[in-house]
Design a protein around this motif. Structure first.
Motif, mmCIF file in Angstrom:
data_model
loop_
_atom_site.group_PDB
_atom_site.id
_atom_site.type_symbol
_atom_site.label_atom_id
_atom_site.label_comp_id
_atom_site.label_asym_id
_atom_site.label_seq_id
_atom_site.Cartn_x
_atom_site.Cartn_y
_atom_site.Cartn_z
ATOM 1 N N GLY A 22 0.789 -1.223 0.000
ATOM 2 C CA GLY A 22 0.000 0.000 0.000
ATOM 3 C C GLY A 22 0.824 1.277 0.000
ATOM 4 N N ASP A 23 2.130 1.157 0.202
ATOM 5 C CA ASP A 23 3.004 2.341 0.191
ATOM 6 C C ASP A 23 3.357 2.797 -1.221
ATOM 7 N N TYR A 24 3.199 1.905 -2.187
ATOM 8 C CA TYR A 24 3.707 2.208 -3.525
ATOM 9 C C TYR A 24 2.989 3.394 -4.179
ATOM 10 N N MET A 25 1.672 3.450 -4.060
ATOM 11 C CA MET A 25 0.924 4.540 -4.697
ATOM 12 C C MET A 25 1.256 5.901 -4.074
ATOM 13 N N PRO A 26 1.225 6.048 -2.739
ATOM 14 C CA PRO A 26 1.605 7.363 -2.196
ATOM 15 C C PRO A 26 3.061 7.712 -2.463
ATOM 16 N N PHE A 27 3.946 6.717 -2.544
ATOM 17 C CA PHE A 27 5.333 6.995 -2.885
ATOM 18 C C PHE A 27 5.431 7.520 -4.313
ATOM 19 N N ALA A 28 4.647 6.956 -5.220
ATOM 20 C CA ALA A 28 4.646 7.434 -6.604
ATOM 21 C C ALA A 28 4.169 8.883 -6.679
ATOM 22 N N ARG A 29 3.189 9.228 -5.861
ATOM 23 C CA ARG A 29 2.718 10.619 -5.846
ATOM 24 C C ARG A 29 3.829 11.560 -5.364
ATOM 25 N N ILE A 30 4.578 11.125 -4.350
ATOM 26 C CA ILE A 30 5.704 11.927 -3.861
ATOM 27 C C ILE A 30 6.733 12.118 -4.966
ATOM 28 N N ASN A 31 7.053 11.051 -5.676
ATOM 29 C CA ASN A 31 8.089 11.100 -6.713
ATOM 30 C C ASN A 31 7.650 11.828 -7.972
ATOM 31 N N ALA A 32 6.358 12.103 -8.098
ATOM 32 C CA ALA A 32 5.846 12.861 -9.241
ATOM 33 C C ALA A 32 5.618 14.331 -8.896
ATOM 34 N N ASP A 33 5.789 14.689 -7.632
ATOM 35 C CA ASP A 33 5.521 16.049 -7.173
ATOM 36 C C ASP A 33 6.726 16.933 -7.495
ATOM 37 N N PRO A 34 6.568 17.940 -8.345
ATOM 38 C CA PRO A 34 7.720 18.766 -8.721
ATOM 39 C C PRO A 34 8.315 19.542 -7.553
ATOM 40 N N ARG A 35 7.537 19.783 -6.509
ATOM 41 C CA ARG A 35 8.080 20.476 -5.330
ATOM 42 C C ARG A 35 9.051 19.571 -4.580
ATOM 43 N N VAL A 36 8.694 18.300 -4.446
ATOM 44 C CA VAL A 36 9.563 17.345 -3.761
ATOM 45 C C VAL A 36 10.801 17.058 -4.595
ATOM 46 N N LEU A 103 10.180 13.166 1.832
ATOM 47 C CA LEU A 103 8.865 13.194 2.458
ATOM 48 C C LEU A 103 7.864 13.936 1.581
ATOM 49 N N SER A 104 6.608 13.595 1.734
ATOM 50 C CA SER A 104 5.555 14.268 0.977
ATOM 51 C C SER A 104 5.523 15.745 1.351
ATOM 52 N N PHE A 105 5.197 16.581 0.400
ATOM 53 C CA PHE A 105 5.244 18.027 0.591
ATOM 54 C C PHE A 105 4.358 18.468 1.755
#
Length: 196
Positions: A22-36, A103-105
């Protein structure tokens, strides 16, 4: 430096643990966030992010430590990764163990990177018996450099061009921080003496 099983580390607010599906989807969102990803060469696709998560998971399963998944206590929310890694690229400090975080923004500015990083450093020095831990980032990444300082790390003044980037790339020049076992022990002693 192998351990018998995957370690779970806890802080006042966080749990550093092995990865879950279940961590994979939120991790993908973090890695797609241009701020992060501002100070990385590029954002990651879902496939690239999942590959990175699997590598992190496999390393922890094999040796008991690595870039742990981080969750908020009492909520089980995955908020990113913090932990230890053996860089594969040839660096001025190689061979070495680095500490890192992503970490997530929405969870920036709350002290989570420092809190989790402190626990990861304790594991590095007290469980793995390392003599030194390093950290590095592009010169422009002042936020990460501030976390390094809060962790007690010092600038080695050994700036280098990251071998994964071409000279002249705007992110290529990196700063190298480190903390020694003796430096860590001194900080821990000061904390103990200042605790009522």
């Amino acid at each position: 430096m192998n351990t018998e099983k995957s370690s779970v580390l806890e802080t006042d607010r966080l749990i550093l643990r092995q990865w879950r599906d279940g961590d994979y989807m939120p991790f993908a969102r973090i890695n797609a966030d241009p701020r992060v990803m501002e100070f990385f060469p590029q954002s990651l696709s879902r496939v690239e992010s999942d590959d990175l998560a699997r590598r992190c998971r496999d390393l922890i399963a094999r040796r008991g430590w690595g870039f742990w998944a981080v969750e908020l206590k009492g909520r089980s929310d995955f908020i990113g990764i913090v932990g230890l890694n053996e860089p594969q690229h040839r660096l001025p400090c190689s061979p070495c163990i680095e500490i890192g975080w992503r970490l997530s923004f929405g969870h920036w500015g709350k002290g989570f990177a420092t809190e989790a990083g402190t626990t990861a450093l304790r594991f590095a020095f007290e469980e793995l018996n390392l003599d030194e831990v390093v950290a590095f980032t592009t010169l422009m990444n002042r936020r990460s450099r501030e976390v390094m300082k809060r962790l007690g790390m010092v600038n080695t003044n050994r700036d280098f061009i990251h071998p994964a980037l071409t000279p002249g790339h705007p992110l290529s020049m990196h700063v190298l921080y480190s903390i020694s076992r003796s430096g860590w022990n001194e900080r821990e002693e000061i904390k103990r003496e200042s605790t009522p």
